[in-house]
Design a protein around this motif. Structure first.
Motif, PDB file in Angstrom:
ATOM      1  N   UNK A  31     -83.018  45.128  87.799  1.00  0.00           N
ATOM      2  CA  UNK A  31     -83.526  43.582  88.785  1.00  0.00           C
ATOM      3  C   UNK A  31     -83.030  42.498  88.319  1.00  0.00           C
ATOM      4  N   UNK A  32     -83.206  42.803  86.795  1.00  0.00           N
ATOM      5  CA  UNK A  32     -82.747  41.412  86.144  1.00  0.00           C
ATOM      6  C   UNK A  32     -81.400  40.396  86.552  1.00  0.00           C
ATOM      7  N   UNK A  33     -81.873  39.531  87.222  1.00  0.00           N
ATOM      8  CA  UNK A  33     -80.192  38.474  87.451  1.00  0.00           C
ATOM      9  C   UNK A  33     -79.345  39.181  88.325  1.00  0.00           C
ATOM     10  N   UNK A  34     -80.116  39.469  89.446  1.00  0.00           N
ATOM     11  CA  UNK A  34     -79.124  40.374  90.379  1.00  0.00           C
ATOM     12  C   UNK A  34     -79.510  39.291  91.329  1.00  0.00           C
ATOM     13  N   UNK A  35     -79.851  38.032  91.089  1.00  0.00           N
ATOM     14  CA  UNK A  35     -79.770  37.439  92.549  1.00  0.00           C
ATOM     15  C   UNK A  35     -78.720  36.251  92.695  1.00  0.00           C
ATOM     16  N   UNK A  64     -72.349  31.280  93.209  1.00  0.00           N
ATOM     17  CA  UNK A  64     -73.033  31.850  91.935  1.00  0.00           C
ATOM     18  C   UNK A  64     -73.660  32.801  91.783  1.00  0.00           C
ATOM     19  N   UNK A  65     -72.719  33.492  90.987  1.00  0.00           N
ATOM     20  CA  UNK A  65     -73.737  35.383  91.032  1.00  0.00           C
ATOM     21  C   UNK A  65     -74.828  34.670  89.752  1.00  0.00           C
ATOM     22  N   UNK A  93     -60.732  34.212 100.348  1.00  0.00           N
ATOM     23  CA  UNK A  93     -60.977  34.809  99.183  1.00  0.00           C
ATOM     24  C   UNK A  93     -62.635  34.484  98.593  1.00  0.00           C
ATOM     25  N   UNK A  94     -63.277  33.102  99.133  1.00  0.00           N
ATOM     26  CA  UNK A  94     -64.220  32.912  98.167  1.00  0.00           C
ATOM     27  C   UNK A  94     -65.536  34.159  99.220  1.00  0.00           C
ATOM     28  N   UNK A  95     -65.547  34.735 100.696  1.00  0.00           N
ATOM     29  CA  UNK A  95     -65.821  35.957 101.354  1.00  0.00           C
ATOM     30  C   UNK A  95     -65.777  37.204 100.901  1.00  0.00           C
ATOM     31  N   UNK A  96     -64.483  37.321  99.799  1.00  0.00           N
ATOM     32  CA  UNK A  96     -64.084  38.454  99.892  1.00  0.00           C
ATOM     33  C   UNK A  96     -65.502  38.739  97.995  1.00  0.00           C
ATOM     34  N   UNK A  97     -64.923  37.794  97.425  1.00  0.00           N
ATOM     35  CA  UNK A  97     -65.490  38.280  95.955  1.00  0.00           C
ATOM     36  C   UNK A  97     -66.791  37.645  96.187  1.00  0.00           C
ATOM     37  N   UNK A  98     -67.329  37.389  97.615  1.00  0.00           N
ATOM     38  CA  UNK A  98     -68.988  37.267  97.620  1.00  0.00           C
ATOM     39  C   UNK A  98     -69.150  38.779  98.260  1.00  0.00           C
ATOM     40  N   UNK A  99     -68.425  39.232  98.892  1.00  0.00           N
ATOM     41  CA  UNK A  99     -69.311  40.738  98.987  1.00  0.00           C
ATOM     42  C   UNK A  99     -68.670  41.429  97.733  1.00  0.00           C
ATOM     43  N   UNK A 100     -67.612  41.762  96.758  1.00  0.00           N
ATOM     44  CA  UNK A 100     -67.691  42.324  95.759  1.00  0.00           C
ATOM     45  C   UNK A 100     -69.113  41.689  95.172  1.00  0.00           C
ATOM     46  N   UNK A 101     -68.824  40.545  94.808  1.00  0.00           N
ATOM     47  CA  UNK A 101     -70.552  40.475  93.886  1.00  0.00           C
ATOM     48  C   UNK A 101     -72.276  41.236  94.209  1.00  0.00           C
ATOM     49  N   UNK A 102     -71.688  41.266  95.219  1.00  0.00           N
ATOM     50  CA  UNK A 102     -72.638  41.749  95.873  1.00  0.00           C
ATOM     51  C   UNK A 102     -72.919  42.688  96.135  1.00  0.00           C
ATOM     52  N   UNK A 103     -71.673  44.029  96.583  1.00  0.00           N
ATOM     53  CA  UNK A 103     -72.071  45.427  96.574  1.00  0.00           C
ATOM     54  C   UNK A 103     -71.981  45.082  94.409  1.00  0.00           C
ATOM     55  N   UNK A 104     -71.794  44.657  93.885  1.00  0.00           N
ATOM     56  CA  UNK A 104     -72.218  44.592  92.497  1.00  0.00           C
ATOM     57  C   UNK A 104     -73.238  45.005  92.038  1.00  0.00           C
ATOM     58  N   UNK A 105     -74.088  44.036  92.989  1.00  0.00           N
ATOM     59  CA  UNK A 105     -75.213  43.527  91.935  1.00  0.00           C
ATOM     60  C   UNK A 105     -75.997  44.458  92.685  1.00  0.00           C
ATOM     61  N   UNK A 106     -75.618  45.721  94.137  1.00  0.00           N
ATOM     62  CA  UNK A 106     -76.687  45.782  94.897  1.00  0.00           C
ATOM     63  C   UNK A 106     -76.427  47.196  94.390  1.00  0.00           C
ATOM     64  N   UNK A 107     -75.426  48.099  94.083  1.00  0.00           N
ATOM     65  CA  UNK A 107     -75.650  48.737  93.156  1.00  0.00           C
ATOM     66  C   UNK A 107     -76.070  49.056  91.648  1.00  0.00           C
ATOM     67  N   UNK A 166     -78.103  25.421 100.437  1.00  0.00           N
ATOM     68  CA  UNK A 166     -77.982  26.726  99.355  1.00  0.00           C
ATOM     69  C   UNK A 166     -78.703  27.777  99.648  1.00  0.00           C
ATOM     70  N   UNK A 167     -78.284  29.182  99.211  1.00  0.00           N
ATOM     71  CA  UNK A 167     -78.967  30.250 100.360  1.00  0.00           C
ATOM     72  C   UNK A 167     -79.411  31.136  98.775  1.00  0.00           C
ATOM     73  N   UNK A 168     -80.240  31.438  98.207  1.00  0.00           N
ATOM     74  CA  UNK A 168     -80.220  33.231  97.242  1.00  0.00           C
ATOM     75  C   UNK A 168     -80.752  34.386  97.703  1.00  0.00           C
ATOM     76  N   UNK A 169     -80.421  34.905  97.913  1.00  0.00           N
ATOM     77  CA  UNK A 169     -80.479  36.433  97.681  1.00  0.00           C
ATOM     78  C   UNK A 169     -80.556  38.074  96.876  1.00  0.00           C
ATOM     79  N   UNK A 170     -81.231  38.376  97.215  1.00  0.00           N
ATOM     80  CA  UNK A 170     -81.378  39.278  96.731  1.00  0.00           C
ATOM     81  C   UNK A 170     -80.810  40.313  96.903  1.00  0.00           C
ATOM     82  N   UNK A 171     -79.521  40.998  96.767  1.00  0.00           N
ATOM     83  CA  UNK A 171     -78.378  42.103  97.366  1.00  0.00           C
ATOM     84  C   UNK A 171     -78.760  42.897  97.809  1.00  0.00           C
ATOM     85  N   UNK A 172     -78.774  43.608  98.257  1.00  0.00           N
ATOM     86  CA  UNK A 172     -79.250  45.186  98.913  1.00  0.00           C
ATOM     87  C   UNK A 172     -78.071  45.376  99.800  1.00  0.00           C
ATOM     88  N   UNK A 173     -77.716  47.127  99.926  1.00  0.00           N
ATOM     89  CA  UNK A 173     -76.957  47.377 100.723  1.00  0.00           C
ATOM     90  C   UNK A 173     -77.069  47.336 102.038  1.00  0.00           C
TER      91      UNK A 173
END
Length: 337
Positions: free
Chosen positions: A196-200, A257-258, A174-188, A298-305
């Protein structure tokens, strides 16, 4: 196991007999001919067995025995008196002086070996018993403290359960699924609105240090209670909308942490570490701390497709391994891309 045996004697024939017998048994052998050298060796080498001749010139073997037993390092060392001449030997004095056994002349090799091995075995058993007793004296207060914590938090957890507020944390999938959703939302958001504000997005992996040794040395009820207490505490740290705490492995928590940069994620990890230390859950079997502690990756990323969200987990796992390798309480290693 090779043992250290010292003999106090001045008769070369007798010394040679014991030297040959002891070295053939793969033990180390040291001979001395005066009291001073013997007492120094007891302090410096902590031998496993001492042999003292009752006929050594100008020495009272029983007085020497008493002096050895008065030493901190000598009181637990077995002593055997060598009786070569009954005129210089007395059984009552032998044991009154603290000697553990005696060997009569003429020597019978099989009997001598048996007596030596018996005393070495008894010393090993006594040493093991002392070590176990000392360990129990250290562990018992920890168990009492753990019981207090479990009882206190059990009441809290039970009350919350009745109020319908207690839920198990989600699993890794479930964690991996929610991460994927947040990643796609922020990249869109970044692609569609050039915003780019607050998309990390940050991920924290928090692993309980030396948990396998904790499991090995505690009953299942204690282990489950400990995990439940820690879970409740970690959940209370990430409460923002969108934050998620999940079970990554049995001894590892994952925190999503979105809209959180590296500094924000580091602060969350620090708070989790502070909270767990404040609980002071005893962990006597950890080489890092006497209490339960974490290692954080800890890992922080800037979402991109162009990058899959699982990359964030991979980076966090790499950081976690480096934090674990540091062997420090609540160590934090972080990376970003």
């Amino acid at each position: 196991m090779k043992k250290s045996i010292i003999i106090l004697d001045d008769l070369e024939e007798q010394i040679s007999f014991f030297r040959e017998l002891i070295t053939q048994s793969n033990h180390s052998f040291i001979d001395v001919n005066n009291e001073s050298d013997l007492l120094d060796l007891v302090q410096l080498q902590d031998p496993d067995l001492i042999l003292i001749s009752s006929t050594i010139t100008d020495l009272n073997c029983y007085l020497v025995c008493k002096k050895i037993k008065l030493l901190d390092k000598g009181k637990n060392i077995p002593i055997i008196i060598i009786n070569r001449d009954d005129r210089y030997f007395n059984i009552e004095q032998n044991f009154d002086a603290g000697a553990d056994d005696y060997i009569n002349y003429p020597f019978i090799k099989r009997e001598v070996i048996h007596r030596l091995n018996q005393q070495l075995l008894i010393k090993d058993l006594k040493d093991n018993l002392r070590e176990t007793t000392n360990r129990l004296h250290k562990i018992i207060p920890h168990y009492q403290r753990l019981q207090e914590i479990v009882e206190k938090h059990h009441l809290t957890i039970q009350r919350n359960s009745h109020e319908g507020q207690l839920n198990l944390i989600p699993h890794r999938k479930y964690f991996e699924e929610m991460l994927q959703k947040e990643w796609l939302r922020a990249s869109r958001q970044r692609t569609s609105f050039s915003d780019t504000e607050g998309t990390n997005i940050s991920v924290i992996l928090a692993k309980i240090n030396d948990f396998q040794s904790y499991k090995k040395n505690h009953e299942k009820e204690i282990i489950d209670s400990c995990l439940r207490i820690i879970t409740e505490d970690v959940k209370d740290t990430a409460k923002r909308a969108g934050d998620l705490v999940a079970e990554f492995d049995q001894d590892t928590f994952a925190v999503l942490l979105p809209s959180t940069d590296a500094m924000g994620a580091e602060r969350v990890a620090q708070v989790i570490g502070e909270h767990i230390m404040a609980l002071q859950i005893p962990h006597h079997f950890s080489s890092i701390s006497e209490y339960i502690t974490f290692s954080f990756g800890l890992a922080t990323g800037i979402p991109t497709q162009a990058i899959h969200s699982s990359t964030l987990i991979d980076v966090a796992q790499d950081c976690l391994q480096r934090a674990i390798a540091s062997r420090k309480a609540n160590a934090i290693v972080m990376d970003q891309f």
